[in-house]
Design a protein around this motif. Structure first.
Motif, PDB file in Angstrom:
ATOM      1  N   PHE C 151     -12.050   9.113  14.999  1.00 27.97           N
ATOM      2  CA  PHE C 151     -12.447  10.119  13.998  1.00 27.97           C
ATOM      3  C   PHE C 151     -13.468   9.545  13.023  1.00 27.97           C
ATOM      4  O   PHE C 151     -14.453  10.208  12.676  1.00 27.97           O
ATOM      5  CB  PHE C 151     -11.196  10.612  13.263  1.00 27.97           C
ATOM      6  N   VAL C 152     -13.246   8.300  12.581  1.00 20.06           N
ATOM      7  CA  VAL C 152     -14.166   7.700  11.613  1.00 20.06           C
ATOM      8  C   VAL C 152     -15.559   7.569  12.216  1.00 20.06           C
ATOM      9  O   VAL C 152     -16.567   7.955  11.604  1.00 20.06           O
ATOM     10  CB  VAL C 152     -13.634   6.330  11.143  1.00 20.06           C
ATOM     11  N   PHE C 153     -15.632   7.081  13.451  1.00 21.56           N
ATOM     12  CA  PHE C 153     -16.947   6.931  14.081  1.00 21.56           C
ATOM     13  C   PHE C 153     -17.582   8.289  14.346  1.00 21.56           C
ATOM     14  O   PHE C 153     -18.797   8.452  14.238  1.00 21.56           O
ATOM     15  CB  PHE C 153     -16.838   6.126  15.375  1.00 21.56           C
ATOM     16  N   LEU C 154     -16.739   9.271  14.679  1.00 24.45           N
ATOM     17  CA  LEU C 154     -17.252  10.635  14.877  1.00 24.45           C
ATOM     18  C   LEU C 154     -17.916  11.133  13.610  1.00 24.45           C
ATOM     19  O   LEU C 154     -18.997  11.746  13.641  1.00 24.45           O
ATOM     20  CB  LEU C 154     -16.086  11.545  15.263  1.00 24.45           C
ATOM     21  N   GLU C 155     -17.281  10.854  12.449  1.00 24.23           N
ATOM     22  CA  GLU C 155     -17.848  11.319  11.186  1.00 24.23           C
ATOM     23  C   GLU C 155     -19.108  10.544  10.830  1.00 24.23           C
ATOM     24  O   GLU C 155     -20.070  11.120  10.320  1.00 24.23           O
ATOM     25  CB  GLU C 155     -16.811  11.208  10.057  1.00 24.23           C
ATOM     26  N   ILE C 156     -19.126   9.229  11.127  1.00 25.42           N
ATOM     27  CA  ILE C 156     -20.354   8.465  10.898  1.00 25.42           C
ATOM     28  C   ILE C 156     -21.484   9.089  11.705  1.00 25.42           C
ATOM     29  O   ILE C 156     -22.592   9.308  11.209  1.00 25.42           O
ATOM     30  CB  ILE C 156     -20.153   6.992  11.313  1.00 25.42           C
ATOM     31  N   LEU C 157     -21.163   9.415  12.957  1.00 22.89           N
ATOM     32  CA  LEU C 157     -22.177  10.006  13.828  1.00 22.89           C
ATOM     33  C   LEU C 157     -22.642  11.354  13.293  1.00 22.89           C
ATOM     34  O   LEU C 157     -23.851  11.623  13.225  1.00 22.89           O
ATOM     35  CB  LEU C 157     -21.587  10.153  15.235  1.00 22.89           C
ATOM     36  N   SER C 158     -21.704  12.211  12.848  1.00 25.98           N
ATOM     37  CA  SER C 158     -22.101  13.535  12.360  1.00 25.98           C
ATOM     38  C   SER C 158     -22.964  13.423  11.126  1.00 25.98           C
ATOM     39  O   SER C 158     -23.982  14.119  10.997  1.00 25.98           O
ATOM     40  CB  SER C 158     -20.892  14.392  11.994  1.00 25.98           C
ATOM     41  N   LEU C 159     -22.549  12.547  10.176  1.00 20.08           N
ATOM     42  CA  LEU C 159     -23.309  12.411   8.928  1.00 20.08           C
ATOM     43  C   LEU C 159     -24.720  11.938   9.223  1.00 20.08           C
ATOM     44  O   LEU C 159     -25.705  12.509   8.732  1.00 20.08           O
ATOM     45  CB  LEU C 159     -22.606  11.419   7.997  1.00 20.08           C
ATOM     46  N   ALA C 160     -24.826  10.890  10.078  1.00 25.63           N
ATOM     47  CA  ALA C 160     -26.158  10.358  10.366  1.00 25.63           C
ATOM     48  C   ALA C 160     -27.000  11.381  11.111  1.00 25.63           C
ATOM     49  O   ALA C 160     -28.186  11.565  10.804  1.00 25.63           O
ATOM     50  CB  ALA C 160     -26.021   9.072  11.183  1.00 25.63           C
ATOM     51  N   SER C 161     -26.379  12.089  12.085  1.00 26.99           N
ATOM     52  CA  SER C 161     -27.157  13.073  12.842  1.00 26.99           C
ATOM     53  C   SER C 161     -27.639  14.183  11.933  1.00 26.99           C
ATOM     54  O   SER C 161     -28.800  14.610  12.034  1.00 26.99           O
ATOM     55  CB  SER C 161     -26.319  13.708  13.944  1.00 26.99           C
ATOM     56  N   ALA C 162     -26.747  14.672  11.045  1.00 24.69           N
ATOM     57  CA  ALA C 162     -27.149  15.779  10.179  1.00 24.69           C
ATOM     58  C   ALA C 162     -28.316  15.354   9.294  1.00 24.69           C
ATOM     59  O   ALA C 162     -29.280  16.108   9.118  1.00 24.69           O
ATOM     60  CB  ALA C 162     -25.961  16.230   9.333  1.00 24.69           C
ATOM     61  N   GLY C 163     -28.237  14.126   8.767  1.00 26.89           N
ATOM     62  CA  GLY C 163     -29.335  13.643   7.950  1.00 26.89           C
ATOM     63  C   GLY C 163     -30.632  13.583   8.726  1.00 26.89           C
ATOM     64  O   GLY C 163     -31.705  13.930   8.212  1.00 26.89           O
ATOM     65  N   LEU C 164     -30.545  13.176   9.986  1.00 32.05           N
ATOM     66  CA  LEU C 164     -31.777  13.051  10.780  1.00 32.05           C
ATOM     67  C   LEU C 164     -32.304  14.396  11.253  1.00 32.05           C
ATOM     68  O   LEU C 164     -33.509  14.567  11.381  1.00 32.05           O
ATOM     69  CB  LEU C 164     -31.524  12.139  11.983  1.00 32.05           C
ATOM     70  N   ILE C 165     -31.394  15.349  11.511  1.00 37.13           N
ATOM     71  CA  ILE C 165     -31.886  16.678  11.907  1.00 37.13           C
ATOM     72  C   ILE C 165     -32.693  17.264  10.759  1.00 37.13           C
ATOM     73  O   ILE C 165     -33.736  17.891  10.965  1.00 37.13           O
ATOM     74  CB  ILE C 165     -30.706  17.595  12.277  1.00 37.13           C
ATOM     75  N   ALA C 166     -32.226  17.047   9.527  1.00 39.21           N
ATOM     76  CA  ALA C 166     -32.911  17.602   8.361  1.00 39.21           C
ATOM     77  C   ALA C 166     -34.100  16.760   7.940  1.00 39.21           C
ATOM     78  O   ALA C 166     -34.802  17.116   6.988  1.00 39.21           O
ATOM     79  CB  ALA C 166     -31.936  17.716   7.191  1.00 39.21           C
ATOM     80  N   TYR C 167     -34.351  15.653   8.657  1.00 38.36           N
ATOM     81  CA  TYR C 167     -35.310  14.655   8.183  1.00 38.36           C
ATOM     82  C   TYR C 167     -36.684  15.225   7.882  1.00 38.36           C
ATOM     83  O   TYR C 167     -37.338  14.853   6.924  1.00 38.36           O
ATOM     84  CB  TYR C 167     -35.390  13.550   9.238  1.00 38.36           C
ATOM     85  N   ARG C 168     -37.160  16.175   8.714  1.00 38.51           N
ATOM     86  CA  ARG C 168     -38.516  16.689   8.509  1.00 38.51           C
ATOM     87  C   ARG C 168     -38.575  17.971   7.696  1.00 38.51           C
ATOM     88  O   ARG C 168     -39.566  18.701   7.765  1.00 38.51           O
ATOM     89  CB  ARG C 168     -39.180  16.910   9.857  1.00 38.51           C
ATOM     90  N   ILE C 169     -37.517  18.304   6.999  1.00 40.51           N
ATOM     91  CA  ILE C 169     -37.370  19.494   6.157  1.00 40.51           C
ATOM     92  C   ILE C 169     -38.103  20.744   6.698  1.00 40.51           C
ATOM     93  O   ILE C 169     -37.484  21.755   6.930  1.00 40.51           O
ATOM     94  CB  ILE C 169     -37.780  19.195   4.710  1.00 40.51           C
ATOM     95  N   ASP C 170     -39.430  20.656   6.918  1.00 47.00           N
ATOM     96  CA  ASP C 170     -40.139  21.729   7.615  1.00 47.00           C
ATOM     97  C   ASP C 170     -39.978  23.080   6.928  1.00 47.00           C
ATOM     98  O   ASP C 170     -39.621  24.078   7.547  1.00 47.00           O
ATOM     99  CB  ASP C 170     -39.563  21.848   9.055  1.00 47.00           C
ATOM    100  N   GLY C 171     -40.235  23.106   5.634  1.00 50.69           N
ATOM    101  CA  GLY C 171     -40.090  24.350   4.894  1.00 50.69           C
ATOM    102  C   GLY C 171     -38.651  24.815   4.822  1.00 50.69           C
ATOM    103  O   GLY C 171     -38.391  26.007   4.648  1.00 50.69           O
ATOM    104  N   GLY C 172     -37.706  23.893   4.961  1.00 49.06           N
ATOM    105  CA  GLY C 172     -36.297  24.250   4.835  1.00 49.06           C
ATOM    106  C   GLY C 172     -35.651  24.620   6.154  1.00 49.06           C
ATOM    107  O   GLY C 172     -34.429  24.678   6.235  1.00 49.06           O
TER     108      GLY C 172
END
Lengths: 116, 114, 524
Positions: C151-172
């Motif tokens: 579970f802990v690694f799953l959450e590390i993965l989700s947090l990092a992925s979410a941050g990277l998906i949003a990385y280019r903001i792209d007008g929101g």
């Protein structure tokens, strides 16, 4: 660890190297037929121009290219009833996404815990 | 009966949280729902670790009584830390969405669809 | 050749290396862009090397156990604990090793690609930090033997992925995609946490082997099973919980999308690990097996049919990712449905599972390759819209070659690797239920049709005047794509060796619950 080993798939088998050998033979036959064709043509005449159903080649090259939006029109038209139902499900609304997830969880709970 | 009271609270909190997440349109309220859900799960973990008469597992000057296993507390602590990170990331998303879209209504955050 | 120290401690080093790389990169990446490239490239190369060493060790010497905090790596059960493995244990069996191989190859190829593709963007130190955290999360998820650690690694993965998906903001819009992904994955992760609590309350253990040994399949276990299956199926993008997939995959930077594919395979691994290792024969195999098969069939059909009308090339590929995940669920689901019946398992169950598992590694390679080519095209054209593309075969020849390799592999055209795994799935599933095999083949044809459309509209046609300035993608990006393309071709040409040495041990390790438990508890 034999590199030419055949992959057995229960009912059948698959050996890519044998398949490639077959492909090579097919290519050689195709090339032989191709090499028997007419050798010479006259550059600069109509012989060297592309044949577009007898029409002139358009000046604007972009006009010739069939864009993605025009491909598979018939397929989409034939399955219109299916797509009209399926596409609106992808509503982009976060609530719908969550409800689908919770709904599937509830359905599985019913099927696994209560149903049997 | 009385021992199940924390578990009843857990289920109630989970249901409340899910209702908030599903029915509220405001993004911040949905996030609050998620935070309540996290708290409910944390309460569940803590409840599992409760033993009547058990004492904290600290060996220094420990009275002669049964100690509880500290695993559920450790899990809860970890889960709280993860929850903080989650809330922070979610709120920062809300800030950017508010700036770029001018709204945090979920029905209007749907430029990606189909 | 390799120091014994590294081999012994490889499970810990594999997690430490990317973590050190991640947490020092905000400082080191500020020095200069060259130092940044060397640092993150080096950190990823070391991580991949250690993961491959570990995987090799597991394949040659059998399941590896690594106990954190113990004096010796194999002391799973402390003498005064009453027979409960209380420490965090990494247990790497051949199935985990296969996932390590996938992560090592993809992670390295993608970071080589990123060094060039992201060069002109700002905030790169956080990009690489999150990238390495994603790698940590994936490696941890696939090698842990402790369910809370999972579970802990799953959450590390989700947090990092979410941050990277949003990385280019792209007008929101990218943030919107990340938001949808992250809200869903948080709720899913909390459901998993409830399930973990249920296990702990019943069995007083968090170790997967211990839970598996004590598994009763009571009503509470059934609830936990459903919570985990639904959450992980959602995270790997199974229809009808796939809605976040096209959003997130299309808005993330292309390099990250390729890694998100690997991340979703890690969730798939978690799903298979739960079903096969935690429950195995105790569960109602027919019901759960058919649930997974139905999820798989729905994913295949809905994924591919939604892909065909798409205009955005990455959204199209994302729907194909959903569709290909269906094959894996189908193959392994068939194996699960006949679990406990040894004759059926021998007749086609193992073959179906091997096909499904082989498809995991194949899919990670060719879908990663396709997303990377999409990124190269975006870098040069600045658009993902298929209607505005055309004639790039004249200027981006290498990208075209890589795209063709990926597209033929995903459509299951011989002799590429997609064909090898699909034929295994077809032939074994046909014995189980012919209709499922027919559906799988039709989906494969539609996949080919869809990629013919993409190939035609991107690369074919005369060179368009608006793209007369377009050049080939830069060298490191081609190198990153090249690594994956070579793997695709090699796996396609020598499927016999791959199945024999990598896939079959993984499938057997997954089914053999007793060996997994015995590795920790010592032959209970």
């Amino acid at each position: 660890m034999d590199p030419t080993s055949t992959l057995l798939t229960g009912a059948g088998y698959w050996n890519p190297l044998a398949w490639l050998l077959g492909l090579l033979v097919a290519f050689i036959i195709a090339w032989l037929i191709y090499s028997m064709g007419e050798k010479g043509y006259k550059p600069g005449t109509a012989q060297a121009e592309p044949f577009i159903s007898g029409n002139k080649e358009p000046e604007m090259k972009g006009e010739v290219h069939v864009r993605a939006g025009n491909l598979y029109w018939g397929y989409l038209e034939a399955l219109r009833g299916y797509y009209d139902r399926l596409v609106p499900l992808h509503s982009g609304n976060l609530h719908d996404y969550i409800l689908w997830y919770l709904g599937i969880t509830a359905l599985f709970l019913f099927l696994v815990v209560i149903f049997p | 009966m009385f021992w199940n009271l924390p578990l009843v609270a857990v289920v109630t909190l989970i249901l409340i949280a899910l209702a908030i997440i599903v029915f509220k349109k405001n993004l911040i309220k949905v996030f609050l729902g998620i935070v309540i859900l996290e708290s409910a799960v944390n309460l569940f973990l803590i409840t599992l670790g409760y033993r009547e008469g058990g004492i904290a597992p600290i060996y220094t000057n420990a009275p002669p009584a049964t100690m509880v296993l500290p695993t559920p507390q450790a899990l809860t602590l970890t889960s709280i830390v993860i929850g903080v990170a989650t809330s922070a990331l979610l709120l920062s998303f809300a800030i950017i969405i508010w700036k770029k879209y001018g709204s945090i209504d979920i029905d209007r955050i749907r430029r990606l669809k189909e | 050749m390799i120091p014994a120290f590294i081999v012994t401690h490889s499970p810990a080093l594999m997690i430490i290396a990317p973590l050190v790389g991640a947490f020092l990169s905000p400082f080191i990446c500020r020095i200069s862009s060259t130092v940044r490239s060397i640092w993150v490239g080096g950190a990823m190369a070391v991580t991949s090397a250690i993961a491959l060493i570990l995987a090799l060790n597991v394949y040659s010497a059998g399941t590896r156990l690594y106990v954190f905090g113990a004096s010796t790596a194999s002391a799973a059960i402390p003498p005064d604990s009453g027979g409960i493995p209380i420490r965090i244990i990494f247990e790497i069996d051949p199935m985990s090793a296969l996932m390590l191989v996938i992560t090592a190859i993809s992670g390295f190829a993608i970071i080589v690609y990123s060094l060039s593709s992201e060069r002109s963007h700002t905030g790169l130190e956080s990009y690489y930090t999150l990238y390495l955290l994603m790698i940590t999360g994936i490696l941890g998820m696939v090698s842990t033997g402790d369910i809370f650690n999972f579970f802990v690694f799953l959450e590390i993965l989700s947090l990092a992925s979410a941050g990277l998906i949003a990385y280019r903001i792209d007008g929101g819009v990218a943030v919107e995609a990340a938001l949808k992904y992250f809200v869903l994955s948080t709720i899913g992760a909390l459901a998993i946490l409830v399930a973990i609590g249920i296990y702990y309350g019943q069995y007083n253990a968090l170790n997967m082997a211990m839970i598996a040994a004590r598994m009763q399949f009571s009503v509470l276990d059934q609830v936990a099973l459903v919570l985990i299956i639904a959450a992980l199926a959602m995270k790997c993008g199974a229809v009808p919980m796939h809605f976040w997939t096209p959003d997130a995959y299309s808005m993330a930077p292309s390099s990250i999308t390729a890694l998100l594919v690997v991340a979703s395979q890690a969730s798939l691994y978690g799903l298979f690990r739960t079903v096969f290792t935690l429950y195995n024969v105790t569960l109602n195999a027919a019901t759960v097996g058919w649930l997974i098969i139905i999820l798989g069939v729905l994913s295949m059909v809905v994924g591919v049919t939604m892909a065909i009308p798409q205009k955005n090339v990455k959204r199209l590929m994302a729907y194909h990712a959903v569709s290909q995940t269906g094959y894996m669920l189908l193959g392994v689901g068939v194996g699960l449905a006949v679990l406990g019946n040894q004759s059926l398992l021998d007749a086609f169950g193992y073959m179906a599972m091997e096909g499904g598992i082989f498809h995991i590694i194949n899919h990670a390679m060719y879908k990663g390759l396709l997303f990377l080519t999409a990124g190269a095209i975006f870098l040069r054209l600045g658009t993902y819209n298929l209607n505005r593309m055309g004639g790039l075969g004249h200027s981006m020849k290498w990208t075209m070659v890589f795209f063709v390799i990926g597209a033929l592999a995903i459509a299951g055209i011989p002799p590429f690797n997609g064909f090898a795994s699909k034929i295994m799935i077809y032939e074994s599933v046909f014995v189980f239920n012919p209709l499922l095999a027919v559906i799988a083949m039709v989906v494969s044809i539609l996949t080919l049709a869809s990629f013919v459309k993409v190939f035609h509209s991107i690369f074919m046609g005369p060179a368009l005047p608006e793209y007369s300035e377009v050049k080939e993608a830069p060298m490191p990006m081609l190198a990153g794509m090249g690594i994956l393309a070579v793997v695709v071709i090699l796996f396609g040409l020598f499927p016999g060796i791959v199945v024999e040495s990598l896939i079959a041990p993984a499938a057997h390790a997954l089914v053999d619950q007793g060996a997994y438990v015995a590795a920790v508890l010592g032959g209970v």
